[in-house]
Design a protein around this motif. Structure first.
Motif, PDB file in Angstrom:
ATOM      1  N   ASP A 229       0.531  -0.771  -0.255  1.00 44.79           N
ATOM      2  CA  ASP A 229      -0.502   0.115  -0.553  1.00 44.79           C
ATOM      3  C   ASP A 229       0.893   1.428  -0.093  1.00 44.79           C
ATOM      4  O   ASP A 229       0.900   2.261  -0.531  1.00 44.79           O
ATOM      5  CB  ASP A 229      -1.116  -0.242   0.951  1.00 44.79           C
ATOM      6  CG  ASP A 229      -2.433  -0.769   1.147  1.00 44.79           C
ATOM      7  OD1 ASP A 229      -2.148  -1.074   0.063  1.00 44.79           O
ATOM      8  OD2 ASP A 229      -2.934  -1.435   2.335  1.00 44.79           O
ATOM      9  N   MET A 230       2.222   0.252   0.697  1.00 46.40           N
ATOM     10  CA  MET A 230       2.647   2.193   1.228  1.00 46.40           C
ATOM     11  C   MET A 230       3.876   2.507  -0.621  1.00 46.40           C
ATOM     12  O   MET A 230       3.831   3.768  -1.197  1.00 46.40           O
ATOM     13  CB  MET A 230       4.190   1.662   1.618  1.00 46.40           C
ATOM     14  CG  MET A 230       4.940   3.278   2.198  1.00 46.40           C
ATOM     15  SD  MET A 230       5.892   3.019   3.491  1.00 46.40           S
ATOM     16  CE  MET A 230       6.765   1.645   2.638  1.00 46.40           C
TER      17      MET A 230
ATOM     18  N   MET B 226       2.273   5.360  -7.364  1.00 42.27           N
ATOM     19  CA  MET B 226       3.072   4.894  -8.687  1.00 42.27           C
ATOM     20  C   MET B 226       1.360   4.518 -10.318  1.00 42.27           C
ATOM     21  O   MET B 226       0.687   4.304  -9.706  1.00 42.27           O
ATOM     22  CB  MET B 226       2.691   3.073  -8.370  1.00 42.27           C
ATOM     23  CG  MET B 226       3.238   2.869  -9.108  1.00 42.27           C
ATOM     24  SD  MET B 226       4.808   2.515  -8.707  1.00 42.27           S
ATOM     25  CE  MET B 226       5.815   1.369  -9.361  1.00 42.27           C
ATOM     26  N   PRO B 227       2.188   5.590 -11.163  1.00 36.64           N
ATOM     27  CA  PRO B 227       1.178   4.885 -12.285  1.00 36.64           C
ATOM     28  C   PRO B 227       0.695   3.274 -12.626  1.00 36.64           C
ATOM     29  O   PRO B 227       1.449   2.059 -12.005  1.00 36.64           O
ATOM     30  CB  PRO B 227       1.740   5.125 -13.539  1.00 36.64           C
ATOM     31  CG  PRO B 227       3.373   5.052 -12.958  1.00 36.64           C
ATOM     32  CD  PRO B 227       3.796   5.648 -11.494  1.00 36.64           C
ATOM     33  N   PRO B 228      -0.463   3.777 -12.801  1.00 37.20           N
ATOM     34  CA  PRO B 228      -1.035   2.072 -13.350  1.00 37.20           C
ATOM     35  C   PRO B 228      -0.200   1.148 -15.001  1.00 37.20           C
ATOM     36  O   PRO B 228       0.399   2.362 -15.146  1.00 37.20           O
ATOM     37  CB  PRO B 228      -2.269   1.801 -14.534  1.00 37.20           C
ATOM     38  CG  PRO B 228      -2.449   3.610 -14.115  1.00 37.20           C
ATOM     39  CD  PRO B 228      -1.100   4.204 -14.184  1.00 37.20           C
ATOM     40  N   ALA B 229       0.450  -0.267 -13.980  1.00 35.89           N
ATOM     41  CA  ALA B 229       0.878  -1.106 -15.074  1.00 35.89           C
ATOM     42  C   ALA B 229       0.541  -1.129 -16.585  1.00 35.89           C
ATOM     43  O   ALA B 229      -0.711  -1.214 -16.318  1.00 35.89           O
ATOM     44  CB  ALA B 229       0.319  -2.373 -14.600  1.00 35.89           C
TER      45      ALA B 229
END
Length: 179
Positions: A169-170, A175-178
């Motif tokens: 979660d951290m 973080m951009p989507p894969a």
């Protein structure tokens, strides 16, 4: 304050010996009373996922040496040997491992290395401690132990899985989507 080198060294040797005794007893909380000043501060950031800041001996007893290591927490069979240390005045850097139960087929230990930055506060006791270790490696180590049939199910349920979730979660923040 500068204490005699031998006095500071005796305190880290006592901690090393206390860890060996605690492993035999499978009881850790007593170490807080033996080696930490009443107003000592213990910090372990756990990679920022679940920081522990224990202010005072009672808090250290309840968290680090109690909840996190004592009987019934799933850590039975683990050891935490202090392998080496360096001393500069009242400061100690200790080098240790979180060593899981059993050994790998090649005879090596399942272990994660760590360091502690400890301040000696006189009277045989510490006034502060800051622990660091690679939490991602610790999670991988627990996976290895599980594959070998050596990971305590309570430890997995109460510590490993929640810690993995917190780390994930951290790390997913911003973080951009894969693709």
């Amino acid at each position: 304050m500068n204490y005699p080198y031998k006095e500071v060294e005796a305190s880290i040797i006592r901690l090393k010996d206390a860890f060996v005794e605690a492993e035999k007893r499978n009881s850790w909380a007593w170490i807080a009373d033996e080696l930490y000043h009443e107003d000592c501060v213990y910090i372990c950031p756990y990679a920022g996922a679940t920081p522990v800041v224990a202010e005072g001996r009672e808090a250290i007893r309840r968290t680090h040496y109690g909840r996190d290591m004592d009987v019934g927490s799933g850590w039975a069979g683990w050891s935490f040997p202090i392998l080496d240390w360096a001393i500069n005045g009242d400061r100690i850097i200790s080098y240790w491992v979180n060593r899981g139960p059993g050994k790998r087929p090649d005879g090596s230990y399942y272990e994660t290395k760590g360091v502690s930055f400890i301040t000696y506060g006189g009277d045989g006791k510490f006034s502060s401690q800051y622990d660091l270790f690679d939490l991602a490696h610790q999670m991988k180590l627990c996976d290895e132990l599980e594959e070998a049939g050596l990971l305590d199910l309570q430890l997995k349920r109460d510590w490993v899985l929640p810690m993995k979730r917190k780390l994930i979660d951290m790390l997913q923040v911003n973080m951009p989507p894969a693709e």
